[in-house]
Design an enzyme around this catalytic site. Structure first.
Site, PDB file in Angstrom:
ATOM      1  CG  LEU A 191      -1.883  -1.230   1.559  1.00  0.00           C
ATOM      2  CD1 LEU A 191      -2.450  -1.001   2.808  1.00  0.00           C
ATOM      3  CD2 LEU A 191      -2.893  -1.290   0.434  1.00  0.00           C
ATOM      4  CB  SER A 192       4.384   1.736   0.829  1.00  0.00           C
ATOM      5  OG  SER A 192       4.586   0.898   1.847  1.00  0.00           O
ATOM      6  CE  LYS A 203      10.250  -4.027   7.755  1.00  0.00           C
ATOM      7  NZ  LYS A 203       9.177  -3.863   8.779  1.00  0.00           N
ATOM      8  CG  ASP A 217      22.794   5.636  18.136  1.00  0.00           C
ATOM      9  OD1 ASP A 217      23.846   5.064  17.529  1.00  0.00           O
ATOM     10  OD2 ASP A 217      23.166   6.646  18.737  1.00  0.00           O
ATOM     11  CG  ASP A 273       8.711  -1.235  11.016  1.00  0.00           C
ATOM     12  OD1 ASP A 273       7.750  -0.439  10.177  1.00  0.00           O
ATOM     13  OD2 ASP A 273       9.492  -1.937  10.711  1.00  0.00           O
ATOM     14  CB  ALA A 318      10.100 -13.297  18.941  1.00  0.00           C
ATOM     15  N   GLY A 319       9.336 -11.764  15.813  1.00  0.00           N
ATOM     16  CA  GLY A 319       9.911 -11.390  14.497  1.00  0.00           C
ATOM     17  C   GLY A 319      10.318 -10.143  14.586  1.00  0.00           C
ATOM     18  CE1 TYR A 378      -0.153  -3.867   4.994  1.00  0.00           C
ATOM     19  CE2 TYR A 378       1.193  -4.270   7.013  1.00  0.00           C
ATOM     20  CZ  TYR A 378       1.109  -4.118   5.571  1.00  0.00           C
ATOM     21  OH  TYR A 378       2.188  -3.996   5.182  1.00  0.00           O
TER      22      TYR A 378
HETATM   23  P1  NDP Z   1       8.658 -12.450  10.887  1.00  0.00           P
HETATM   24  O1  NDP Z   1       8.288 -13.329   9.925  1.00  0.00           O
HETATM   25  O2  NDP Z   1       9.660 -11.787  11.167  1.00  0.00           O
HETATM   26  O3  NDP Z   1       7.908 -12.791  12.096  1.00  0.00           O
HETATM   27  C1  NDP Z   1       6.567 -13.798  12.337  1.00  0.00           C
HETATM   28  C2  NDP Z   1       6.369 -14.205  13.720  1.00  0.00           C
HETATM   29  O4  NDP Z   1       4.899 -14.682  13.870  1.00  0.00           O
HETATM   30  C3  NDP Z   1       7.247 -14.938  14.399  1.00  0.00           C
HETATM   31  O5  NDP Z   1       7.178 -14.745  15.761  1.00  0.00           O
HETATM   32  C4  NDP Z   1       6.539 -16.422  14.203  1.00  0.00           C
HETATM   33  O6  NDP Z   1       6.809 -17.312  15.289  1.00  0.00           O
HETATM   34  C5  NDP Z   1       4.953 -15.913  14.523  1.00  0.00           C
HETATM   35  N1  NDP Z   1       4.072 -16.744  13.941  1.00  0.00           N
HETATM   36  C6  NDP Z   1       3.859 -17.379  12.308  1.00  0.00           C
HETATM   37  N2  NDP Z   1       2.736 -18.243  12.232  1.00  0.00           N
HETATM   38  C7  NDP Z   1       2.546 -18.472  13.400  1.00  0.00           C
HETATM   39  C8  NDP Z   1       1.436 -19.269  14.038  1.00  0.00           C
HETATM   40  N3  NDP Z   1       0.880 -20.333  13.277  1.00  0.00           N
HETATM   41  N4  NDP Z   1       1.248 -19.308  15.597  1.00  0.00           N
HETATM   42  C9  NDP Z   1       2.093 -18.605  16.389  1.00  0.00           C
HETATM   43  N5  NDP Z   1       2.845 -17.737  15.817  1.00  0.00           N
HETATM   44  C10 NDP Z   1       3.415 -17.496  14.618  1.00  0.00           C
HETATM   45  O7  NDP Z   1       7.570 -11.111  10.459  1.00  0.00           O
HETATM   46  P2  NDP Z   1       7.347  -9.628  10.856  1.00  0.00           P
HETATM   47  O8  NDP Z   1       7.779  -9.525  12.512  1.00  0.00           O
HETATM   48  O9  NDP Z   1       8.210  -8.832  10.064  1.00  0.00           O
HETATM   49  O10 NDP Z   1       5.984  -9.294  10.577  1.00  0.00           O
HETATM   50  C11 NDP Z   1       4.668 -10.143  11.614  1.00  0.00           C
HETATM   51  C12 NDP Z   1       3.342  -9.518  10.922  1.00  0.00           C
HETATM   52  O11 NDP Z   1       3.086  -8.085  11.394  1.00  0.00           O
HETATM   53  C13 NDP Z   1       3.278  -9.786   9.695  1.00  0.00           C
HETATM   54  O12 NDP Z   1       1.782 -10.115   9.336  1.00  0.00           O
HETATM   55  C14 NDP Z   1       3.288  -8.364   9.106  1.00  0.00           C
HETATM   56  O13 NDP Z   1       2.528  -8.184   7.697  1.00  0.00           O
HETATM   57  C15 NDP Z   1       3.074  -7.425  10.104  1.00  0.00           C
HETATM   58  N6  NDP Z   1       3.790  -6.111   9.974  1.00  0.00           N
HETATM   59  C16 NDP Z   1       2.787  -4.902  10.404  1.00  0.00           C
HETATM   60  C17 NDP Z   1       3.436  -3.700  10.131  1.00  0.00           C
HETATM   61  C18 NDP Z   1       2.638  -2.506  10.133  1.00  0.00           C
HETATM   62  O14 NDP Z   1       2.942  -1.277   9.980  1.00  0.00           O
HETATM   63  N7  NDP Z   1       1.155  -2.730  10.531  1.00  0.00           N
HETATM   64  C19 NDP Z   1       4.771  -3.601  10.144  1.00  0.00           C
HETATM   65  C20 NDP Z   1       5.331  -4.944  10.024  1.00  0.00           C
HETATM   66  C21 NDP Z   1       4.951  -6.208   9.890  1.00  0.00           C
HETATM   67  P3  NDP Z   1       7.961 -18.236  15.198  1.00  0.00           P
HETATM   68  O15 NDP Z   1       9.034 -17.563  15.361  1.00  0.00           O
HETATM   69  O16 NDP Z   1       7.671 -19.469  16.149  1.00  0.00           O
HETATM   70  O17 NDP Z   1       8.108 -18.797  13.657  1.00  0.00           O
END
Ligand code: NDP
Length: 289
Positions: free
Chosen positions: A16-17, A65, A77, A101, A128-129, A223
């Protein structure tokens, strides 16, 4: 010549950016264009050379990222401590990385939690992503105490250990099967993307009413959710439940908007036209999803 900006992602099709930033440039009469660039990792070296030579700035999204840091000349920083860059500013061939973010999530949260202070409040983050890490960083910087839990606990442990050293506020990682409550709950997983068949009968544990009802505010940063049984891409089952319980809710478009607002400031040095960006995001969201 119009200045070039864009978003680097894979996939990038539903971003959407471009709509949000092009609307802002137009409103502020900045001669610039912003496009989505869907780049495979094998082509990243060439793409980043092109960015250095031709672009004024870049947004960076999944899965780049962290990887993108090696192409930068400097990193601010906050981005360094978070370990991820979502914004690049090109100063005449000198690439500087930032993270907006955490500012986006802080703004989305503090516009809902009004009042004297967020200090001492308890935030529970699921996931924890990269996004969870930036959100945890932001909340700790506001003085909130954070509980972070993740399906793969070792990743939550790593975030807790690294961020605990930086702030006075507390951060703990939690077992997946413990369901600690607090003031604000944040879903930062990609659970909905992974589970498009979710129904009202098989919701994840973090949607459980007995767990949820203790919170005051619930945020879901997803989203672009396409669930077969829940048609609104912003009102996730978690937010629907929270609303039913009378809790305040924050949808993922708010974080997206406010991180883009901070990007605009970094690129142009000017205040961003927030309402125009909000409207563009809303319209593009309706068009795409
Ligand atoms: P990552 O891929 O780095 O992390 C994904 C996370 O989701 C991990 O902690 C993973 O756990 C967990 N996960 C995935 N599937 C499951 C499941 N079935 N059950 C439990 N936990 C699960 O992604 P991001 O951190 O970059 O992004 C996460 C979400 O946030 C995405 O949907 C992304 O679109 C959204 N987002 C929104 C933003 C906004 O501005 N609104 C900005 C950035 C991201 P595990 O470590 O165990 O695999």
């Amino acid at each position: 010549m119009a200045k070039k900006y864009g978003i680097l992602a894979y996939p990038a099709g539903h971003s959407l950016s471009p709509a949000v930033h092009n609307a802002a440039f137009k409103a502020m009469k900045v001669r610039a264009e912003y496009k989505a660039h869907e780049i495979e990792e094998v082509d990243l070296d060439d793409f980043m050379k092109m960015v250095r030579n031709n672009f004024a700035g870049l947004s960076v999204s999944l899965p780049y990222k962290e990887i993108v840091i090696k192409y930068l000349d400097e990193i601010d920083d906050h981005a360094r401590r978070i370990g991820a860059v979502n914004t690049i500013v090109n100063n005449n061939g000198f690439l500087v990385g930032y993270n907006t973010d955490f500012l986006g999530s802080n703004k989305a949260i503090t516009e809902v939690i009004k009042g004297p202070s967020t200090k001492g409040m308890i935030a529970v983050i699921i996931g924890a992503g990269g996004a969870a890490r930036a959100i945890a960083y932001g909340l700790l910087s506001l003085g909130m105490n954070v509980w972070i839990k993740n399906r793969t606990k070792s990743k939550a442990d790593a975030i807790a250990i690294e961020l605990a050293e930086l702030f006075d506020a507390e951060i703990h990682s939690e077992e997946w099967d413990n369901w600690q409550t607090g003031d604000i709950l944040i879903n930062a997983t990609s659970f909905w993307i992974q589970n498009p068949d979710t129904t009202a009968e098989n919701l994840p544990k973090f949607c459980d009413e007995n767990f949820l009802r203790e919170f005051k505010v619930v945020m879901d940063i997803s989203y672009n959710v396409h669930l077969k049984n829940f048609p609104d891409p912003l009102m996730t089952p978690l937010l629907i439940k929270a609303k039913e319980l009378g809790l305040k809710t924050i949808s993922g478009d708010k974080m997206l908007l406010y991180q883009a607002v901070e990007q605009f400031k970094l690129w142009t040095g000017e205040e961003a036209p927030i309402e125009i960006m909000r409207k563009a995001l809303e319209e593009e969201g309706k068009r795409c999803f």
